[in-house]
Design a protein around this motif. Structure first.
Motif, PDB file in Angstrom:
ATOM      1  N   PHE A  12       0.537  -1.247  -0.029  1.00 37.43           N
ATOM      2  CA  PHE A  12      -0.111   0.053  -0.100  1.00 37.43           C
ATOM      3  C   PHE A  12       0.895   1.255  -0.155  1.00 37.43           C
ATOM      4  CE2 PHE A  12      -1.790   3.338   2.653  1.00 37.43           C
ATOM      5  CZ  PHE A  12      -2.864   3.791   1.725  1.00 37.43           C
ATOM      6  N   PHE A  13       1.636   1.425   0.972  1.00 38.07           N
ATOM      7  CA  PHE A  13       2.645   2.496   1.170  1.00 38.07           C
ATOM      8  C   PHE A  13       3.469   2.766  -0.260  1.00 38.07           C
ATOM      9  CE2 PHE A  13       1.577   2.340   5.526  1.00 38.07           C
ATOM     10  CZ  PHE A  13       1.078   3.764   5.720  1.00 38.07           C
ATOM     11  N   ALA A  45      13.760   5.842  -0.302  1.00 40.94           N
ATOM     12  CA  ALA A  45      14.383   4.580  -0.834  1.00 40.94           C
ATOM     13  C   ALA A  45      13.738   3.620  -0.350  1.00 40.94           C
ATOM     14  CB  ALA A  45      15.706   4.677  -0.411  1.00 40.94           C
ATOM     15  N   GLU A  46      13.019   3.332   0.894  1.00 39.76           N
ATOM     16  CA  GLU A  46      12.459   1.967   1.269  1.00 39.76           C
ATOM     17  C   GLU A  46      11.197   1.876   0.527  1.00 39.76           C
ATOM     18  OE1 GLU A  46      13.410  -0.083   3.281  1.00 39.76           O
ATOM     19  OE2 GLU A  46      14.984   0.860   4.330  1.00 39.76           O
ATOM     20  N   MET A  47      10.439   3.102  -0.142  1.00 41.03           N
ATOM     21  CA  MET A  47       9.141   2.984  -0.611  1.00 41.03           C
ATOM     22  C   MET A  47       9.438   2.727  -2.227  1.00 41.03           C
ATOM     23  SD  MET A  47       7.196   3.401   1.769  1.00 41.03           S
ATOM     24  CE  MET A  47       7.800   3.457   3.545  1.00 41.03           C
ATOM     25  N   ALA A  48      10.600   2.893  -2.698  1.00 41.65           N
ATOM     26  CA  ALA A  48      10.738   3.049  -4.192  1.00 41.65           C
ATOM     27  C   ALA A  48      10.835   1.557  -4.777  1.00 41.65           C
ATOM     28  CB  ALA A  48      12.277   3.463  -4.644  1.00 41.65           C
ATOM     29  N   ASP A  49      10.979   0.407  -3.966  1.00 38.39           N
ATOM     30  CA  ASP A  49      10.944  -0.932  -4.398  1.00 38.39           C
ATOM     31  C   ASP A  49      10.317  -1.798  -3.560  1.00 38.39           C
ATOM     32  OD1 ASP A  49      11.641  -3.684  -5.294  1.00 38.39           O
ATOM     33  OD2 ASP A  49      13.876  -3.039  -5.124  1.00 38.39           O
ATOM     34  N   ALA A  50       8.791  -2.053  -3.863  1.00 39.60           N
ATOM     35  CA  ALA A  50       7.830  -2.908  -3.309  1.00 39.60           C
ATOM     36  C   ALA A  50       8.556  -4.294  -3.030  1.00 39.60           C
ATOM     37  CB  ALA A  50       6.725  -3.020  -4.044  1.00 39.60           C
ATOM     38  N   GLU A  51       9.079  -5.030  -3.849  1.00 40.98           N
ATOM     39  CA  GLU A  51       9.462  -6.236  -3.679  1.00 40.98           C
ATOM     40  C   GLU A  51      10.403  -6.482  -2.547  1.00 40.98           C
ATOM     41  OE1 GLU A  51       7.587  -8.754  -4.576  1.00 40.98           O
ATOM     42  OE2 GLU A  51       6.544  -7.320  -5.562  1.00 40.98           O
TER      43      GLU A  51
END
Length: 145
Positions: A12-13, A45-51
């Motif tokens: 979601f985020f 940076a944490e939000m940029a890659d969902a996997e």
């Protein structure tokens, strides 16, 4: 009752982050989440890659916090204030925000109270004590630092 998994929350985020960056339309909850994401550019940076976000373990090592937990707490407090549940939380957070000069700072202090209430509830095996939570926020709002 809505009960998202850890993966659901992280996706979601990350999805809100992507929509925000692409200036795509968002629903009301996504818009609110996007506002809190804007307050926390350190999480980009944490939000940029969902996997990678789904796979990552946040264990508090080296003092690192869990951005998804942090943002979820912002959303929780926003929703609590919007419906004033537990009763009195809206006024307590508004007073704290006025006292601190920042809704964001007030949320961070309210998070301490929310976390404490949840920890005590789990430890004692009883339902969360909403009144104690509100009183904790009120106390912070009426004391100087």
């Amino acid at each position: 009752m809505f009960n998202p998994s850890q993966e659901d929350v992280r996706r979601f985020f990350c999805g809100v982050h992507a929509k925000s960056r692409a200036a795509q339309p968002m629903d009301a909850l996504e818009t609110l989440a996007g506002q809190w994401l804007q307050e926390h550019p350190e999480y980009d940076a944490e939000m940029a890659d969902a996997e990678a976000a789904v796979a990552k373990v946040f264990d508090g090592a080296a003092g690192a916090s869990n951005p998804f937990l942090h943002l979820s707490m912002h959303l929780s407090i926003s929703e609590q204030c919007s419906i004033d549940q537990p009763q009195g939380i809206r006024q307590a957070v508004e007073l704290l925000a006025a006292r601190r000069g920042s809704l964001h700072d007030a949320h961070h202090e309210a998070m301490e109270c929310l976390g404490q209430m949840l920890w005590e509830s789990q430890r004692a095996g009883r339902p969360p004590d909403g009144q104690a939570y509100v009183e904790c926020v009120q106390k912070r709002a009426t004391t100087t630092r």
